[in-house]
Structures are given as structure tokens and as C-alpha cells.
Write a protein that holds these residues in place. Structure first.
Motif, mmCIF file in Angstrom:
data_model
loop_
_atom_site.group_PDB
_atom_site.id
_atom_site.type_symbol
_atom_site.label_atom_id
_atom_site.label_comp_id
_atom_site.label_asym_id
_atom_site.label_seq_id
_atom_site.Cartn_x
_atom_site.Cartn_y
_atom_site.Cartn_z
ATOM 1 N N LYS A 99 -25.677 -65.490 -13.106
ATOM 2 C CA LYS A 99 -25.752 -65.059 -14.491
ATOM 3 C C LYS A 99 -24.703 -63.990 -14.779
ATOM 4 N N THR A 100 -24.438 -63.771 -16.056
ATOM 5 C CA THR A 100 -23.456 -62.750 -16.436
ATOM 6 C C THR A 100 -23.833 -61.391 -15.868
ATOM 7 N N VAL A 101 -25.111 -61.023 -15.946
ATOM 8 C CA VAL A 101 -25.544 -59.730 -15.427
ATOM 9 C C VAL A 101 -25.332 -59.651 -13.919
ATOM 10 N N GLU A 102 -25.512 -60.763 -13.222
ATOM 11 C CA GLU A 102 -25.282 -60.779 -11.774
ATOM 12 C C GLU A 102 -23.798 -60.642 -11.456
ATOM 13 N N ALA A 103 -22.950 -61.231 -12.287
ATOM 14 C CA ALA A 103 -21.505 -61.091 -12.088
ATOM 15 C C ALA A 103 -21.082 -59.636 -12.278
ATOM 16 N N TYR B 169 -31.181 -45.349 -18.189
ATOM 17 C CA TYR B 169 -32.465 -45.294 -18.876
ATOM 18 C C TYR B 169 -32.741 -46.694 -19.422
ATOM 19 N N PRO B 170 -33.934 -47.225 -19.188
ATOM 20 C CA PRO B 170 -34.247 -48.598 -19.627
ATOM 21 C C PRO B 170 -34.306 -48.690 -21.148
ATOM 22 N N VAL B 171 -34.196 -49.956 -21.697
ATOM 23 C CA VAL B 171 -34.104 -51.195 -20.959
ATOM 24 C C VAL B 171 -32.667 -51.696 -21.021
ATOM 25 N N ASN B 172 -32.135 -51.997 -19.862
ATOM 26 C CA ASN B 172 -30.840 -52.651 -19.744
ATOM 27 C C ASN B 172 -30.956 -53.518 -18.497
ATOM 28 N N HIS B 173 -30.717 -54.806 -18.615
ATOM 29 C CA HIS B 173 -30.978 -55.732 -17.512
ATOM 30 C C HIS B 173 -30.112 -55.445 -16.286
ATOM 31 N N ILE B 174 -29.019 -54.731 -16.477
ATOM 32 C CA ILE B 174 -28.179 -54.375 -15.333
ATOM 33 C C ILE B 174 -28.964 -53.534 -14.337
ATOM 34 N N ILE B 175 -29.916 -52.730 -14.800
ATOM 35 C CA ILE B 175 -30.690 -51.856 -13.909
ATOM 36 C C ILE B 175 -31.449 -52.685 -12.877
ATOM 37 N N GLU B 176 -32.200 -53.661 -13.325
ATOM 38 C CA GLU B 176 -33.009 -54.473 -12.417
ATOM 39 C C GLU B 176 -32.141 -55.266 -11.441
ATOM 40 N N TYR B 177 -31.071 -55.842 -11.944
ATOM 41 C CA TYR B 177 -30.227 -56.645 -11.059
ATOM 42 C C TYR B 177 -29.415 -55.765 -10.106
ATOM 43 N N MET C 287 -28.031 -63.171 -19.641
ATOM 44 C CA MET C 287 -28.587 -64.236 -18.811
ATOM 45 C C MET C 287 -27.821 -65.553 -18.908
ATOM 46 N N VAL C 288 -26.669 -65.529 -19.563
ATOM 47 C CA VAL C 288 -25.838 -66.733 -19.656
ATOM 48 C C VAL C 288 -25.216 -67.020 -18.293
ATOM 49 N N GLU C 289 -25.203 -68.289 -17.894
ATOM 50 C CA GLU C 289 -24.613 -68.667 -16.607
ATOM 51 C C GLU C 289 -23.104 -68.413 -16.632
ATOM 52 N N ALA C 290 -22.613 -67.758 -15.556
ATOM 53 C CA ALA C 290 -21.193 -67.375 -15.497
ATOM 54 C C ALA C 290 -20.459 -68.032 -14.338
ATOM 55 N N GLY C 291 -21.034 -69.088 -13.764
ATOM 56 C CA GLY C 291 -20.381 -69.781 -12.659
ATOM 57 C C GLY C 291 -21.005 -69.447 -11.324
ATOM 58 N N ASP C 292 -20.439 -70.003 -10.270
ATOM 59 C CA ASP C 292 -20.998 -69.823 -8.926
ATOM 60 C C ASP C 292 -20.560 -68.526 -8.258
ATOM 61 N N SER C 293 -19.451 -67.953 -8.713
ATOM 62 C CA SER C 293 -18.935 -66.731 -8.098
ATOM 63 C C SER C 293 -18.073 -66.004 -9.122
#
Length: 542
Positions: free
Chosen positions: A2-6, A22-30, A160-166
Motif C-alpha cells: 500500500k502507499t502507506v507501506e511504501a 499524534y493520531p490519527v495518521n495511518h503512517i503511525i500504525e504501519y 491504502m491505495v496499492e502502490a506495487g510490489d516494491s
């Protein structure tokens, strides 16, 4: 991916260990899933202050990173970004943004647009394919040139948009460049020929880690050295050639030697005119070495401008002096003049420094603090107002990056986050913030963050139950409405948060309390020592 994972993958490759947030920002959890430790604060501004100190203590090599939610979180964070911009500190700011179809519709707060005026760079992430490009630009901006925040706004609908495999990303490196040889030679000759030169040193020496070159130059030519508040500790202040630091309050040595100088060499500074700094006296030959060409001739007309990394610049100056056959000069005469001037100035303040009065003299508290800690293993910072002006002229820093000075802009409450960020960057150091009862009103709740996040700092509070600086200009409002009165039992607050808190009222108890506070930090417990002080408004403004 996902974009956040990238995004988090890029942070990992750049060596990020902490995410101030400080929440909420999805980058924190990932980030947590990727073993980047989130440090969650009570308000956004303090998190930015922590990231700020982390960047300073790593000389910008590992920039601090802060993430927050869109809308109100980003609005609350604005002040912290502005403070870092004012102090030229490189931090990465990752606000979550409104969904892209709402990002430009008022009254929605658009971080990329709104923070652009207080950032070195600011841009939104517009689609998932741009992650490596946008973050590469941000980290390159952070590591090279003059410091400042880099803002990257990540729309919530893109996370949460898919950003590819790597993600195709290579970590960035700092770019270093120096001034031309002919300018170096001109500056070296003017410096060698000067009769009463002074070196004025800014925080650029910290970022370039040019402390050895600075000392070598000062000792070679027997030149007195003063620093900006940001540059304080770049030159050991127990050195015979040290004048102390500039600022709103200064030692007598600084005023005398600047006024009597025939040449002033600004090194890694901006010469920015500010209400909280020391203006350069007119009529001097001015040399200016800075990383940012926009600062040459900005507020001070210069005779020679040297644009580039100050480490490379000082290397060039030293080589040019050697080529000219310049040998080490006897520094005894100028050292004796500095010592005499300092002693005369200090004698004026000795009654306050040695006072046995109660309520306590803040100068006595700070004297005892300085004489009790191991300064070589201590990092200290002030807060705005009286704590800054009572600490900086008298505290003699002995090692690089042992004093976090600031003053281009002076938001109350800055020092607490700086001390916490410093402790995370340098866990083996004793990290101290000195603040007043006005400053604690702005960020005091985040002492709980120090407890919860296991960040054992020593917090020195000078409590005079008043906005003392304002007394002279708010006489009627104080007389009629007690408008400058403030109150609180802050030692009790610290204990309520699970930290160590102690209130001190008598001079003979100052040192024992400091020792107990230090012992608590060594045991992993944040400590707040509340000293009940007089409404002392005298500072060394010369």
C-alpha cells in the motif's frame, strides 16, 4: 504494498528510528509494524519540538520525523513547524491530508499550501507512484543546504491505495560544496591582517561538525570567539579565547570585543536581525561564511561572502593561512583581556548568583545547577523569556552540542520537547530543560509524555507565580486585576503523572534536590524540580 507501506519503507531505508506523532495518521500504525517506534505526544507542537532536537543532536544526519492527522491536527502543528523554520532545523513533517477531491475546498486546511511559508519545501503526494520521488526530494532538502522543515502531505484517500510490489528508492546523501579559492584567499588575508578580529559562530558549525577547524583557527590567530544562541557550545566556553554567547542577554565580554573589533568573521551564521539576538556593530570589515547565498548581505553588508559548507570553508581558510606562512600567535594578551573583562562583568552579578535569599534568586539556582552536573555529559536548553536570559550568559558549555540554543522566534514551551528529543538522540546524557511558570502553562501536560514514553529528563522549573517580564508594561492591569499572576503546584503535577516532583524553597536545599533529581533520571524516571524564585527581572542586556 500500500502507499502507506511504501512511505514507511522509505523511512526505514533512511534510518528513521522514531516517529514523533499524534493520531490519527495511518503512517503511525504501519511504522510500528515496521519497528519504527512511535512517540505519541499530548499536543502536536511538542512532538515537532522533539523531532527538532533529534535533528540537531544528530547534526541533521538523521532528521526527526513528525506525523499528525489532517484538519485540526495539522492546524495545531503549524506553530511547531514555524518554530523549526525560524531556527533552520531540518525536520520531515508528514501531515495526513483531506481526500484529494476535498483538499482545495475551503475551509479545509491544506497543509502543503498553508505550511509552505514556514517550510523549506512543501508538497502533496498526488498519487501512489510518486512516493519515492516526493520523499527523495524531501530528504535531499533536509540533508543539504540550510536546514528547515520539509512538508509532505499524504491525502487520506491515498493511504491504502496499492502502490506495487516494491518501492524503488535509494537513501539520499548530503551534498557539500565550498566557496571559490580566490574568495577564500581574500578572506584569509583580511583575517590575518586584522588587529582586533572576532569570530562570530552560528549553528552551521554544528551541522558541519566543524568544531576542530574552528578551534584550530581561533588558536592559530589568537582570535576571540563568540556564538549565536544556536551556535552555543560550538566552541568550548571554558577556553581562554571564549567570549560567551550572543542573544538578548550577553556577557560583558561579548559587548566589549564586538564593539572594539576591526573585523568580524561570521561562520555558519545568518546574521539575521532579531529582537532576541545581538546586532552587529557598524563600521567593521565583515566576512561571512554561510551555506545559504540568500543570507549573504541580507541584514548585514559584507566585504567577503563565502558560500558553502563551513567545514570546507574553514579547511580552505586554514590552508590559505598556511600557504601565506602564518604561524601560531601568542594568545596570552587577548586571553588576559578577556579574563579581566569577564571578571569585572561577573562581579556585578555575584550578589544575585551567590544570594542566600528566599524566595530564591534564579541566578543562584542556575549557579548551583551548573556546579552540580557533569557538564561534559549534559545537554541543556532554555525556554523563552527569563529562563533564556538568565541561563545563556552564565552557562559555560564545554562540549559540542551540549547546549540547545534558540531565539530567532521564541514560542513559550519549546524547551520541554527539545529536552525529550535530545534524550532519545543521546540516551546516555543528562538532558535538562529550564523553564518558567509561563512556559509550563503551554506544554506542561507533555511531562506526562516523558513518563509514559520512558524518557527520563530533568526539568528545572523557576516558579515566581508571575509573568514577571510583563510587570513593567502591565502595571495597571496587574494592580487592578492581577492580570500577570499565575499559580500552580507543578511538583505535585509531576508526581500525579508518575514522575518525580519536588518543590524547593530554601537555598541550602538546592544542591541536594538537584542530586536527587539526577538520581531519579538515572533510574529511568523523569524528574521535575520546582524552585520557588523571586520576581527577578534583571538580565544582562548590554
Amino acid at each position: 504494498m500500500k502507499t502507506v507501506e511504501a512511505i514507511v519503507e522509505v523511512l526505514k531505508r533512511e534510518g528513521v528510528e522514531y516517529l514523533f506523532a499524534y493520531p490519527v495518521n495511518h503512517i503511525i500504525e504501519y511504522a510500528a509494524r515496521a519497528d519504527i517506534r512511535p512517540i505519541i505526544v499530548r499536543q502536536e507542537r511538542v512532538g515537532l519540538h522533539m523531532a527538532d532536537a533529534y535533528s540537531r543532536l544528530t547534526s541533521g544526519e538523521k532528521p526527526g520525523v513528525f506525523a499528525m492527522q489532517h484538519g485540526p491536527g495539522s492546524e495545531n502543528a503549524y506553530g511547531g513547524v514555524a518554530q523549526a523554520f525560524g531556527e533552520s532545523v531540518p525536520i520531515l513533517v508528514l501531515p495526513m491530508g483531506y481526500p484529494r477531491h476535498l483538499a482545495n475546498i475551503p475551509p479545509n486546511f491544506n497543509s502543503a499550501q498553508s505550511m509552505a511559508s514556514v517550510a523549506k519545501s512543501s508538497e502533496p503526494l498526488v498519487n501512489e507512484a510518486e512516493v519515492p520521488h516526493v520523499l527523495r526530494r524531501a530528504f535531499s532538502n533536509l540533508r543539504s543546504g540550510r536546514g528547515g522543515p520539509a512538508v509532505v502531505e499524504v491525502p487520506t484517500d491515498l493511504m491504502m491505495v496499492e502502490a506495487g510490489d516494491s518501492v524503488d528508492y535509494r537513501p539520499t546523501k548530503a551534498m557539500r560544496y565550498g566557496p571559490p579559492a580566490e574568495e577564500i584567499q581574500t578572506a584569509a588575508r583580511l583575517l590575518a591582517a586584522a588587529k582586533r578580529p572576532v569570530l562570530y559562530v552560528g549553528q552551521g558549525v554544528h551541522y558541519a561538525k566543524a568544531w576542530p577547524q574552528l578551534r584550530k583557527l581561533a588558536e592559530l590567530l589568537a582570535v576571540p570567539v563568540t556564538t549565536s544562541l544556536g551556535g552555543k557550545s560550538a566552541f568550548p566556553e571554558d577556553h581562554p579565547l571564549a567570549l560567551g554567547s550572543c542573544g538578548l542577554a550577553i556577557p560583558g565580554t561579548v559587548r566589549k570585543f564586538l564593539d572594539e573589533a576591526d573585523l568580524i568573521f561570521g561562520i555558519g551564521c545568518s546574521f539575521t536581525r532579531t529582537s532576541f539576538g545581538t546586532d552587529m556593530p557598524p563600521g567593521k570589515t565583515m566576512l561571512h561564511a554561510t551555506i545559504d547565498p540568500m543570507h549573504i548581505n541580507k541584514d548585514v553588508a559584507v566585504d567577503v561572502g563565502l558560500v558553502g559548507d563551513v567545514g570546507l570553508t574553514l579547511d580552505g581558510i586554514l590552508d590559505a593561512l598556511a600557504a601565506e606562512g602564518v604561524t601560531a600567535r601568542d594568545h596570552a594578551p587577548v586571553a588576559a583581556e578577556i579574563a579581566t573583562t569577564h571578571a569585572e562583568w561577573l562581579a556585578e552579578w555575584q550578589p544575585l548568583i551567590d544570594s542566600d535569599d528566599a524566595p530564591l534568586s534564579p541566578y543562584r539556582v542556575l549557579r548551583d545547577l551548573q556546579n552540580t552536573v557533569d557538564k561534559d555529559n549534559t545537554i541543556i536548553t532554555h525556554d523563552a523569556g527569563s529562563p533564556r536570559d538568565q541561563l545563556s550568559p552564565f552557562w559555560r558549555s564545554t562540549t559540542p552540542l551540549s547546549y540547545i540554543g534558540w531565539g530567532k522566534t521564541t514560542q513559550l514551551g519549546y524547551g520541554l520537547g527539545l529536552a525529550m528529543g535530545a534524550k532519545l538522540a543521546c540516551p546516555d546524557k543528562l538532558c535538562i530543560n529550564v523553564w518558567g511558570d509561563a512556559a509550563i502553562g503551554f506544554t506542561g501536560m507533555d511531562f506526562e509524555t516523558a513518563v509514559r514514553e520512558r524518557i527520563p529528563i530533568l526539568s528545572i522549573l523557576l516558579n515566581n507565580f508571575s509573568m514577571a517580564i510583563e510587570l513593567k508594561i502591565m502595571a495597571e492591569s496587574t494592580k487592578k486585576y492581577r492580570s500577570t499572576d499565575i499559580s500552580g503546584d507543578y511538583a505535585a503535577m509531576a508526581r500525579a503523572f508518575g514522575g518525580y516532583g519536588e518543590r524547593v524553597t530554601q537555598p541550602e536545599d538546592i544542591v541536594p534536590a538537584i542530586k536527587r533529581g539526577i538520581e531519579q533520571t538515572q533510574n529511568g524516571v523523569p524528574a521535575l524540580l520546582e524552585f520557588i524564585t523571586a520576581q527577578e527581572t534583571r538580565v544582562s542586556r548590554l
